[in-house]
Design a protein around this motif. Structure first.
Motif, PDB file in Angstrom:
ATOM      1  N   GLU A  92      -4.028 105.002  74.875  1.00 17.76           N
ATOM      2  CA  GLU A  92      -4.091 104.974  76.577  1.00 17.76           C
ATOM      3  C   GLU A  92      -3.986 103.707  77.183  1.00 17.76           C
ATOM      4  OE1 GLU A  92      -5.682 107.676  80.222  1.00 17.76           O
ATOM      5  OE2 GLU A  92      -6.601 107.845  78.003  1.00 17.76           O
ATOM      6  N   GLN A  93      -3.102 103.450  78.017  1.00 16.69           N
ATOM      7  CA  GLN A  93      -3.210 102.108  78.859  1.00 16.69           C
ATOM      8  C   GLN A  93      -4.372 102.214  79.728  1.00 16.69           C
ATOM      9  OE1 GLN A  93       0.395 101.454  81.131  1.00 16.69           O
ATOM     10  NE2 GLN A  93      -0.066  99.203  81.463  1.00 16.69           N
ATOM     11  N   VAL A  94      -4.951 101.091  80.085  1.00 19.92           N
ATOM     12  CA  VAL A  94      -6.089 100.966  80.990  1.00 19.92           C
ATOM     13  C   VAL A  94      -5.705 100.799  82.620  1.00 19.92           C
ATOM     14  CG1 VAL A  94      -8.025  99.576  82.111  1.00 19.92           C
ATOM     15  CG2 VAL A  94      -7.436  99.602  79.632  1.00 19.92           C
ATOM     16  N   LYS A  95      -6.084 102.173  83.229  1.00 18.60           N
ATOM     17  CA  LYS A  95      -5.452 101.999  84.611  1.00 18.60           C
ATOM     18  C   LYS A  95      -6.141 101.079  85.533  1.00 18.60           C
ATOM     19  CE  LYS A  95      -4.497 105.789  87.979  1.00 18.60           C
ATOM     20  NZ  LYS A  95      -5.007 105.206  89.148  1.00 18.60           N
ATOM     21  N   ASN A  96      -5.449 100.358  86.645  1.00 15.16           N
ATOM     22  CA  ASN A  96      -5.873  99.473  87.524  1.00 15.16           C
ATOM     23  C   ASN A  96      -6.703 100.320  88.547  1.00 15.16           C
ATOM     24  OD1 ASN A  96      -5.404  97.023  86.027  1.00 15.16           O
ATOM     25  ND2 ASN A  96      -3.701  96.750  86.944  1.00 15.16           N
ATOM     26  N   VAL A  97      -7.655  99.926  89.048  1.00 14.38           N
ATOM     27  CA  VAL A  97      -8.148 100.469  90.305  1.00 14.38           C
ATOM     28  C   VAL A  97      -7.172 100.139  91.470  1.00 14.38           C
ATOM     29  CG1 VAL A  97     -10.430 100.091  91.826  1.00 14.38           C
ATOM     30  CG2 VAL A  97     -10.588 100.246  89.211  1.00 14.38           C
ATOM     31  N   THR A  98      -7.072 101.360  92.248  1.00 15.45           N
ATOM     32  CA  THR A  98      -6.428 101.383  93.485  1.00 15.45           C
ATOM     33  C   THR A  98      -7.278 101.270  94.734  1.00 15.45           C
ATOM     34  OG1 THR A  98      -6.125 103.730  93.531  1.00 15.45           O
ATOM     35  CG2 THR A  98      -4.370 102.398  92.289  1.00 15.45           C
ATOM     36  N   GLU A  99      -8.365 101.773  94.557  1.00 18.05           N
ATOM     37  CA  GLU A  99      -9.260 101.656  95.727  1.00 18.05           C
ATOM     38  C   GLU A  99     -10.765 101.252  95.466  1.00 18.05           C
ATOM     39  OE1 GLU A  99      -9.296 105.581  97.541  1.00 18.05           O
ATOM     40  OE2 GLU A  99     -10.711 106.416  96.292  1.00 18.05           O
ATOM     41  N   PHE A 100     -11.483 100.845  96.389  1.00 18.55           N
ATOM     42  CA  PHE A 100     -13.128 100.729  96.062  1.00 18.55           C
ATOM     43  C   PHE A 100     -13.835 101.599  97.012  1.00 18.55           C
ATOM     44  CE2 PHE A 100     -10.518  96.574  95.063  1.00 18.55           C
ATOM     45  CZ  PHE A 100     -11.073  96.207  93.491  1.00 18.55           C
ATOM     46  N   VAL A 101     -15.229 101.770  96.427  1.00 23.49           N
ATOM     47  CA  VAL A 101     -16.017 102.586  97.278  1.00 23.49           C
ATOM     48  C   VAL A 101     -16.985 101.530  97.719  1.00 23.49           C
ATOM     49  CG1 VAL A 101     -17.681 104.339  97.166  1.00 23.49           C
ATOM     50  CG2 VAL A 101     -15.767 104.580  96.018  1.00 23.49           C
ATOM     51  N   LEU A 102     -17.348 101.308  98.993  1.00 25.40           N
ATOM     52  CA  LEU A 102     -18.268 100.410  99.555  1.00 25.40           C
ATOM     53  C   LEU A 102     -19.628 101.181  99.711  1.00 25.40           C
ATOM     54  CD1 LEU A 102     -16.085  98.865 102.169  1.00 25.40           C
ATOM     55  CD2 LEU A 102     -16.839  97.625 100.132  1.00 25.40           C
ATOM     56  N   LEU A 103     -20.758 100.780  99.076  1.00 23.32           N
ATOM     57  CA  LEU A 103     -22.062 101.475  99.238  1.00 23.32           C
ATOM     58  C   LEU A 103     -22.532 101.106 100.470  1.00 23.32           C
ATOM     59  CD1 LEU A 103     -23.833 101.014  95.845  1.00 23.32           C
ATOM     60  CD2 LEU A 103     -22.466 103.068  96.643  1.00 23.32           C
ATOM     61  N   GLY A 104     -22.358 100.270 101.484  1.00 23.00           N
ATOM     62  CA  GLY A 104     -22.696  99.844 102.649  1.00 23.00           C
ATOM     63  C   GLY A 104     -24.274  99.280 102.744  1.00 23.00           C
ATOM     64  N   LEU A 105     -24.638  99.438 103.777  1.00 21.71           N
ATOM     65  CA  LEU A 105     -26.176  98.632 103.933  1.00 21.71           C
ATOM     66  C   LEU A 105     -27.250  99.656 103.193  1.00 21.71           C
ATOM     67  CD1 LEU A 105     -25.616  96.991 107.335  1.00 21.71           C
ATOM     68  CD2 LEU A 105     -26.018  95.719 105.262  1.00 21.71           C
ATOM     69  N   THR A 106     -26.933 100.929 103.597  1.00 21.72           N
ATOM     70  CA  THR A 106     -28.273 101.875 103.126  1.00 21.72           C
ATOM     71  C   THR A 106     -27.588 103.060 102.935  1.00 21.72           C
ATOM     72  OG1 THR A 106     -30.125 103.128 103.934  1.00 21.72           O
ATOM     73  CG2 THR A 106     -28.716 102.552 105.530  1.00 21.72           C
ATOM     74  N   GLN A 107     -28.308 104.053 102.174  1.00 20.22           N
ATOM     75  CA  GLN A 107     -27.752 105.114 101.621  1.00 20.22           C
ATOM     76  C   GLN A 107     -28.560 106.163 102.561  1.00 20.22           C
ATOM     77  OE1 GLN A 107     -25.295 105.746  99.158  1.00 20.22           O
ATOM     78  NE2 GLN A 107     -25.404 103.653  99.542  1.00 20.22           N
ATOM     79  N   SER A 108     -29.425 105.847 103.247  1.00 21.60           N
ATOM     80  CA  SER A 108     -30.548 106.782 104.220  1.00 21.60           C
ATOM     81  C   SER A 108     -29.325 107.460 105.168  1.00 21.60           C
ATOM     82  CB  SER A 108     -31.725 106.260 104.681  1.00 21.60           C
ATOM     83  OG  SER A 108     -31.990 106.838 105.787  1.00 21.60           O
ATOM     84  N   LEU A 109     -29.287 108.703 105.336  1.00 21.99           N
ATOM     85  CA  LEU A 109     -28.529 109.396 106.580  1.00 21.99           C
ATOM     86  C   LEU A 109     -29.100 108.822 107.940  1.00 21.99           C
ATOM     87  CD1 LEU A 109     -27.517 112.750 105.424  1.00 21.99           C
ATOM     88  CD2 LEU A 109     -26.277 110.792 105.429  1.00 21.99           C
TER      89      LEU A 109
END
Length: 305
Positions: A2-19
């Motif tokens: 299987e060919q390695v799939k390139n990433v098409t988007e990134f997830v940004l964690l931001g400054l804090t995970q606290s709502l």
């Protein structure tokens, strides 16, 4: 196989995970962004419509404020919007666009600070020839050099990242797309690219920072030849310029004069030079500059009448 799939988007964690923290930061950064835009655009308009601000310094300060407004807009609105959503994604193309625009305006601003230092040197050390040396053609040429320099600087970053293989993971522990967090996700050895980034960002920042400090040292040394009133005015102007230089360069030097790895404190320094510095620049210049304050008063008085 299987060919390695390139990433098409990134997830940004931001400054804090606290709502709760995200809600507080949303309000804080929204207010900062509004103040940044209003403050910088006010200076741009003041310089454009005030005949008294026809000196070369104000020509360049107007462009510095314009750059700060756009530079802040490349990062802050996305960060504000992301604070409202649980999952913060950015496409690969949008990530590269943000990287390019950020370094285009950041690079141009660094060179514009050099131009401002040169203008102060000519104004204080060669006052009789100031307007002749810094004529309209020279001003436009110097401004063009800042944009070309910023463009070359930004294109180099784009070329570094564009052909890198990103095969996962795609989570960026940051609030925007920057070089080191992106390089961390590349599925290849980044040693050589890391060295080129240090050269393109770190070494340039250090050299220009030292050059600026030296030039302002020469300017301050020459103040003994001025009258007391002239000395006070020059000290006030140079003091505000040096403050802006330190605020901009110290975080950049910390982030880029090192091998390509990330630290938790990186986000704080990135917030400082992408969010706070563009807001502080107009405050520093207007609070310490009587000509700009007087020009603003005249504009408001004219509008009321």
């Amino acid at each position: 196989m299987e060919q390695v799939k390139n990433v098409t988007e990134f997830v940004l964690l931001g400054l804090t995970q606290s709502l709760q923290g995200q809600k507080i930061l949303f309000v804080v950064f929204l207010l900062i962004y509004i103040v940044t835009l209003m403050g910088n655009l006010l200076i741009v308009v003041t310089v454009l419509v005030s005949p008294s601000l026809d000196a070369p310094m104000y020509f360049f300060l107007g462009y510095l404020s314009f750059m700060d407004a756009v530079y802040s807009t490349t990062v802050t609105p996305n960060m504000i919007i992301d604070l409202l959503y649980g999952k913060k994604t950015i496409s690969f193309q949008a990530c590269l666009t943000q990287l390019f625009v950020e370094h285009l305006f950041g690079g141009a601003e660094i060179l514009l600070l050099v131009v401002l230092a040169y203008d102060r040197y000519v104004a204080i050390c060669k006052p009789l020839h100031h307007m002749t040396i810094m004529n309209q053609q020279v001003r436009v040429l110097l401004l063009l050099v800042t944009w070309v320099g910023g463009f070359v600087h930004a294109v180099a970053h784009l070329l570094f990242v564009y052909n890198l293989p990103f095969c996962g993971p795609n989570v960026i522990d940051h609030f925007f797309c920057d070089m080191y967090p992106l390089l961390k996700l590349a599925c290849t050895d980044i040693y050589v690219i890391g060295l080129t980034v240090i050269a393109n960002d770190g070494v340039i920042c250090v050299v220009i920072f030292m050059l600026l400090l030296f030039s302002y040292g020469v300017i301050l040394h020459s103040l003994k030849n001025l009258s007391q009133e002239g000395r006070h005015k020059a000290l006030s102007t140079c003091g505000s310029h040096i403050t802006v230089v330190v605020l901009f360069f110290v975080p950049c030097i910390f982030l880029y004069v090192r091998p390509p790895f990330t630290l938790p404190i990186d986000k704080f320094f990135a917030v400082f030079y992408t969010v706070f510095t563009p807001m502080l620049n107009p405050l520093i210049y207007t609070l310490r500059n009587m000509e700009i304050k007087n020009a603003m008063k005249k504009i408001w008085t004219r509008k009321r009448n």
